[in-house]
Design a protein around this motif. Structure first.
Motif, PDB file in Angstrom:
ATOM      1  N   PHE A   1       0.871  -1.163   0.000  1.00 43.67           N
ATOM      2  CA  PHE A   1       0.000   0.000   0.000  1.00 43.67           C
ATOM      3  C   PHE A   1       0.921   1.230   0.000  1.00 43.67           C
ATOM      4  N   LYS A   2       0.931   1.941  -1.081  1.00 43.94           N
ATOM      5  CA  LYS A   2       1.872   3.042  -1.225  1.00 43.94           C
ATOM      6  C   LYS A   2       1.435   4.264  -0.418  1.00 43.94           C
ATOM      7  N   LYS A   3       2.410   5.094  -0.120  1.00 43.51           N
ATOM      8  CA  LYS A   3       2.144   6.346   0.574  1.00 43.51           C
ATOM      9  C   LYS A   3       1.031   7.102  -0.140  1.00 43.51           C
ATOM     10  N   GLY A   4       0.059   7.595   0.640  1.00 47.90           N
ATOM     11  CA  GLY A   4      -1.074   8.304   0.058  1.00 47.90           C
ATOM     12  C   GLY A   4      -2.262   7.417  -0.234  1.00 47.90           C
ATOM     13  N   HIS A   5      -2.067   6.098  -0.238  1.00 44.02           N
ATOM     14  CA  HIS A   5      -3.166   5.154  -0.413  1.00 44.02           C
ATOM     15  C   HIS A   5      -3.837   4.904   0.939  1.00 44.02           C
ATOM     16  N   ARG A   6      -4.944   4.177   0.915  1.00 43.23           N
ATOM     17  CA  ARG A   6      -5.665   3.806   2.134  1.00 43.23           C
ATOM     18  C   ARG A   6      -5.951   2.305   2.118  1.00 43.23           C
ATOM     19  N   ILE A   7      -6.133   1.760   3.312  1.00 41.66           N
ATOM     20  CA  ILE A   7      -6.543   0.367   3.466  1.00 41.66           C
ATOM     21  C   ILE A   7      -8.021   0.360   3.821  1.00 41.66           C
ATOM     22  N   ARG A   8      -8.807  -0.443   3.106  1.00 38.33           N
ATOM     23  CA  ARG A   8     -10.252  -0.510   3.378  1.00 38.33           C
ATOM     24  C   ARG A   8     -10.691  -1.939   3.659  1.00 38.33           C
ATOM     25  N   LEU A   9     -11.569  -2.063   4.656  1.00 41.78           N
ATOM     26  CA  LEU A   9     -12.246  -3.324   4.964  1.00 41.78           C
ATOM     27  C   LEU A   9     -13.738  -3.062   4.799  1.00 41.78           C
ATOM     28  N   ALA A  10     -14.374  -3.774   3.883  1.00 42.73           N
ATOM     29  CA  ALA A  10     -15.809  -3.626   3.637  1.00 42.73           C
ATOM     30  C   ALA A  10     -16.546  -4.854   4.154  1.00 42.73           C
ATOM     31  N   VAL A  11     -17.716  -4.628   4.748  1.00 41.60           N
ATOM     32  CA  VAL A  11     -18.545  -5.709   5.278  1.00 41.60           C
ATOM     33  C   VAL A  11     -19.912  -5.665   4.605  1.00 41.60           C
ATOM     34  N   ALA A  12     -20.333  -6.802   4.065  1.00 44.92           N
ATOM     35  CA  ALA A  12     -21.661  -6.946   3.484  1.00 44.92           C
ATOM     36  C   ALA A  12     -22.166  -8.348   3.829  1.00 44.92           C
ATOM     37  N   SER A  13     -23.281  -8.739   3.237  1.00 49.93           N
ATOM     38  CA  SER A  13     -23.807 -10.083   3.485  1.00 49.93           C
ATOM     39  C   SER A  13     -24.005 -10.866   2.195  1.00 49.93           C
ATOM     40  N   SER A  14     -23.422 -10.376   1.109  1.00 48.22           N
ATOM     41  CA  SER A  14     -23.568 -11.075  -0.166  1.00 48.22           C
ATOM     42  C   SER A  14     -22.489 -10.614  -1.127  1.00 48.22           C
ATOM     43  N   SER A  15     -22.216 -11.472  -2.110  1.00 50.10           N
ATOM     44  CA  SER A  15     -21.359 -11.159  -3.247  1.00 50.10           C
ATOM     45  C   SER A  15     -21.786 -12.123  -4.341  1.00 50.10           C
ATOM     46  N   PHE A  16     -22.681 -11.661  -5.184  1.00 48.40           N
ATOM     47  CA  PHE A  16     -23.298 -12.525  -6.197  1.00 48.40           C
ATOM     48  C   PHE A  16     -22.806 -12.125  -7.590  1.00 48.40           C
ATOM     49  N   PRO A  17     -22.379 -13.085  -8.427  1.00 46.30           N
ATOM     50  CA  PRO A  17     -22.619 -14.527  -8.353  1.00 46.30           C
ATOM     51  C   PRO A  17     -21.500 -15.354  -7.734  1.00 46.30           C
ATOM     52  N   LYS A  18     -20.534 -14.731  -7.078  1.00 46.01           N
ATOM     53  CA  LYS A  18     -19.463 -15.513  -6.465  1.00 46.01           C
ATOM     54  C   LYS A  18     -20.040 -16.522  -5.476  1.00 46.01           C
ATOM     55  N   TRP A  19     -21.002 -16.076  -4.675  1.00 44.64           N
ATOM     56  CA  TRP A  19     -21.683 -16.979  -3.748  1.00 44.64           C
ATOM     57  C   TRP A  19     -23.192 -16.822  -3.894  1.00 44.64           C
ATOM     58  N   TYR A  20     -23.896 -17.936  -3.760  1.00 42.73           N
ATOM     59  CA  TYR A  20     -25.352 -17.899  -3.837  1.00 42.73           C
ATOM     60  C   TYR A  20     -25.882 -17.197  -2.589  1.00 42.73           C
ATOM     61  N   PRO A  21     -26.833 -16.259  -2.741  1.00 44.05           N
ATOM     62  CA  PRO A  21     -27.303 -15.490  -1.583  1.00 44.05           C
ATOM     63  C   PRO A  21     -27.940 -16.364  -0.498  1.00 44.05           C
ATOM     64  N   ASN A  22     -27.615 -16.060   0.743  1.00 46.28           N
ATOM     65  CA  ASN A  22     -28.210 -16.717   1.904  1.00 46.28           C
ATOM     66  C   ASN A  22     -29.618 -16.154   2.099  1.00 46.28           C
ATOM     67  N   GLY A  23     -30.610 -17.048   2.201  1.00 52.42           N
ATOM     68  CA  GLY A  23     -31.994 -16.611   2.393  1.00 52.42           C
ATOM     69  C   GLY A  23     -32.325 -16.193   3.806  1.00 52.42           C
ATOM     70  N   ASN A  24     -31.347 -16.315   4.736  1.00 56.14           N
ATOM     71  CA  ASN A  24     -31.487 -15.888   6.136  1.00 56.14           C
ATOM     72  C   ASN A  24     -32.467 -16.737   6.945  1.00 56.14           C
ATOM     73  N   THR A  25     -32.852 -17.904   6.421  1.00 51.61           N
ATOM     74  CA  THR A  25     -33.844 -18.740   7.116  1.00 51.61           C
ATOM     75  C   THR A  25     -33.230 -19.931   7.839  1.00 51.61           C
ATOM     76  N   GLY A  26     -31.941 -20.205   7.572  1.00 52.88           N
ATOM     77  CA  GLY A  26     -31.300 -21.378   8.153  1.00 52.88           C
ATOM     78  C   GLY A  26     -31.438 -22.626   7.305  1.00 52.88           C
ATOM     79  N   LYS A  27     -32.127 -22.529   6.180  1.00 55.93           N
ATOM     80  CA  LYS A  27     -32.302 -23.680   5.300  1.00 55.93           C
ATOM     81  C   LYS A  27     -31.147 -23.778   4.306  1.00 55.93           C
ATOM     82  N   GLU A  28     -30.964 -24.992   3.781  1.00 49.99           N
ATOM     83  CA  GLU A  28     -29.961 -25.194   2.742  1.00 49.99           C
ATOM     84  C   GLU A  28     -30.473 -24.596   1.432  1.00 49.99           C
ATOM     85  N   MET A  29     -29.548 -24.362   0.483  1.00 46.65           N
ATOM     86  CA  MET A  29     -29.917 -23.726  -0.777  1.00 46.65           C
ATOM     87  C   MET A  29     -30.995 -24.506  -1.525  1.00 46.65           C
TER      88      MET A  29
END
Length: 268
Positions: free
Chosen positions: A202-230
């Motif tokens: 990370f060069k001088k003047g750049h920044r480090i970022r950590l982003a938090v979400a609950s999905s990244s589609f189509p890399k992963w199939y979205p979780n339906g939040n119900t506890g059931k399998e896909m």
């Protein structure tokens, strides 16, 4: 890669003394510096593991859901950050390390804007991160299950958010893949997410970022939040997901920082 494999098999199967066993056992390509480097081990023995804590913003670097700060200082009395995760409207996959187009180093800002972000101030010196970052978040959900997707990016001075690594943890597997345990809605849990190996300057003047979400589609199939399998999912539910960052619940990322001037050797 094939040239390296050929030398390896020539030595072990044909007995050709091509010197491969005399070379250092690890080769690293340091992005940002754009150079190859030889090392004696991995992770590197000289690594300084450094805590960067989630804190209130604004960082002034992105119009995300919260625009939080990533800081070496521990948080104090701070409010939590919440967002709505709708499995029918997932955050898109933008670049990364899988064969999903467009892959590779892409601008992650469109996804960052739909996420919680924690970004350092502009770095005062070049900072190398080489190793396996680890993310620890204190979080709760209104649902019995959800996903936590964390992304590390290199933010350039012009705002370009270059994705470096991304990983996911399904909440019900927080105690291991063989032991699914649903959450109690509203209860706070500690989630540990190990990233894949990384090497970036990370060069001088750049920044480090950590982003938090609950999905990244189509890399992963979205979780339906119900506890059931896909294959059991019919209709999902919208979840309110919350990340805590205070003195008792210090969400953080542990970054493997390599001290400057400590490289074993360099070669092109």
């Amino acid at each position: 890669y094939n040239g390296l494999r050929l030398r390896w098999f020539d030595y072990h199967l044909k007995g050709i003394d091509n010197g491969i066993m005399k070379e250092p056992p690890v080769r690293i390509f340091v992005m940002g510096a754009n150079t190859w480097r030889s090392e004696k081990e991995f992770p590197l023995e000289r690594t300084v593991y450094s805590d960067y804590f989630f804190k209130e913003g604004p960082s002034g670097s992105i119009d995300s859901l919260n625009d939080g700060v990533l800081s070496r200082e521990k948080p104090g009395d701070e409010k939590a950050d919440s967002y709505q995760y709708d499995p029918m409207n997932p955050v898109p996959t933008l670049g990364g390390d899988l064969f999903i187009q467009p892959n590779g180093a892409r601008d992650h800002r469109p996804a960052d804007r739909r996420s919680l972000t924690y970004t350092t101030p502009s770095l005062e010196t070049d900072t190398e991160i080489t190793g396996i970052p680890k993310v620890e978040i204190y979080a709760s959900s209104s649902a019995v299950d959800t996903d936590w997707v964390v992304t590390i990016s290199d933010v350039h001075p012009n705002g370009y958010s270059q994705i470096l690594r991304q990983n996911i943890l399904r909440a019900r597997f927080r105690e291991g893949d063989e032991k699914p345990v649903l959450m109690t809605p509203g209860k706070t849990y500690k989630f540990a997410i190990e990233m894949y190996p990384i090497s970036n300057l990370f060069k001088k003047g750049h920044r480090i970022r950590l982003a938090v979400a609950s999905s990244s589609f189509p890399k992963w199939y979205p979780n339906g939040n119900t506890g059931k399998e896909m294959n059991e999912e019919t209709t999902g539910v919208v979840a309110t997901n919350t990340i805590y960052h205070d003195a008792l619940r210090p969400s953080r990322v542990v970054l493997p920082i390599i001290p400057p001037g400590s490289a074993m050797s360099n070669s092109g």
